[in-house]
Design a protein around this motif. Structure first.
Motif, PDB file in Angstrom:
ATOM      1  N   ASP A 168      -4.175   7.780  -1.090  1.00 39.75           N
ATOM      2  CA  ASP A 168      -4.071   6.387  -1.527  1.00 39.75           C
ATOM      3  C   ASP A 168      -5.426   5.924  -2.059  1.00 39.75           C
ATOM      4  O   ASP A 168      -6.461   6.174  -1.435  1.00 39.75           O
ATOM      5  CB  ASP A 168      -3.645   5.501  -0.353  1.00 39.75           C
ATOM      6  N   ASN A 172      -1.201   8.978   2.610  1.00 41.65           N
ATOM      7  CA  ASN A 172      -2.221   8.012   3.014  1.00 41.65           C
ATOM      8  C   ASN A 172      -3.619   8.438   2.569  1.00 41.65           C
ATOM      9  O   ASN A 172      -4.415   7.608   2.125  1.00 41.65           O
ATOM     10  CB  ASN A 172      -2.179   7.808   4.526  1.00 41.65           C
ATOM     11  N   ARG A 177      -6.362   3.285   3.915  1.00 40.83           N
ATOM     12  CA  ARG A 177      -5.154   4.007   4.309  1.00 40.83           C
ATOM     13  C   ARG A 177      -5.492   5.392   4.867  1.00 40.83           C
ATOM     14  O   ARG A 177      -5.011   5.786   5.931  1.00 40.83           O
ATOM     15  CB  ARG A 177      -4.213   4.153   3.109  1.00 40.83           C
TER      16      ARG A 177
END
Length: 235
Positions: free
Chosen positions: A127, A124, A132
């Motif tokens: 990303d 995440n 995210r």
């Protein structure tokens, strides 16, 4: 913007409640968790936390402007021991806590749940969409810390540990609410007029909570298997 804040706050509270329902934390609050389980958790949490500054830096690299980077720099400085009110790197504080309990991260291997948690956070934070990483670090980590660490402290207290032996957890209970608010403010700015970004943040937060629950389950499973393996020897 107020609706976005309300959505983020409501989700935060729901994720905290969901996390605290895990049997590991429930047993910490009830005082029925064992010291061996807590020591296993310390090592596994240490393996995850070792990468925290790298999670943060990976996410900061995707922020849209230096203004957001500067806002998060305070969190980074505290972790590295560069802030005036936090003169010691947090990883050294954690190392001292481990040593007090006769533990070390050397040659320690992550359990499946720990590896899942590390991978989820990196995925995440790396990303290209900063929503995210922000959602993962805020809703899936910093916002959980005061409640989760308070439960862990209760477990240690029930096992006879003294507050001064657990400085790492104590300082994070006190400071991580502020960290979560800093990240939340950036999230609100980023999502202004774009509900899709809010959805990405919420999804990332839920992803991290799923991984955190798997982390606690791995600890319980590993402790149970170790106990079963030791039973014949005890007999």
């Amino acid at each position: 913007m107020n609706l976005q804040i309300e959505t983020l706050e409501a989700t935060k509270l729901a994720l905290i409640e969901r996390t605290r329902k895990h049997s590991f934390l429930a047993r910490c609050r009830a005082g029925t968790v064992t010291l061996d389980e807590l020591k296993l958790m310390l090592v596994q949490q240490g393996l995850y936390s070792t990468y925290f500054t790298r999670y943060l830096c990976a996410m900061m690299a995707n922020l849209p402007s230096n203004q957001e980077v500067l806002a998060l720099a305070e969190n980074l400085f505290e972790e590295l021991g560069l802030a005036p009110d936090s003169p010691r790197p947090h990883y050294l504080i954690y190392r001292d806590m481990l040593e007090h309990f006769g533990l070390t991260l050397e040659r320690a291997r992550p359990l499946p749940g720990t590896r899942q948690l590390i991978d989820a956070m990196f995925a995440n934070c790396r990303d290209p969409n900063p929503a995210r990483g922000l959602g993962a670090l805020c809703l899936g980590a910093e916002a959980l810390v005061p409640a989760v660490y308070s439960d862990i402290l209760a477990g240690f207290s029930a096992c006879g540990a003294q507050p001064e032996e657990l400085e790492f957890f104590r300082i994070h209970v006190e400071c991580d609410d502020g960290h979560a608010e800093t990240i939340r403010d950036i999230m609100v700015q980023l999502a202004a007029g774009d509900n899709d970004q809010i959805d990405q943040m919420l999804e990332a937060g839920r992803h991290l909570v799923d991984a955190r629950l798997a982390f606690f389950s791995s600890i319980e499973t590993a402790h149970h298997l170790a106990w079963v393996a030791a039973e014949p020897e005890a007999a």
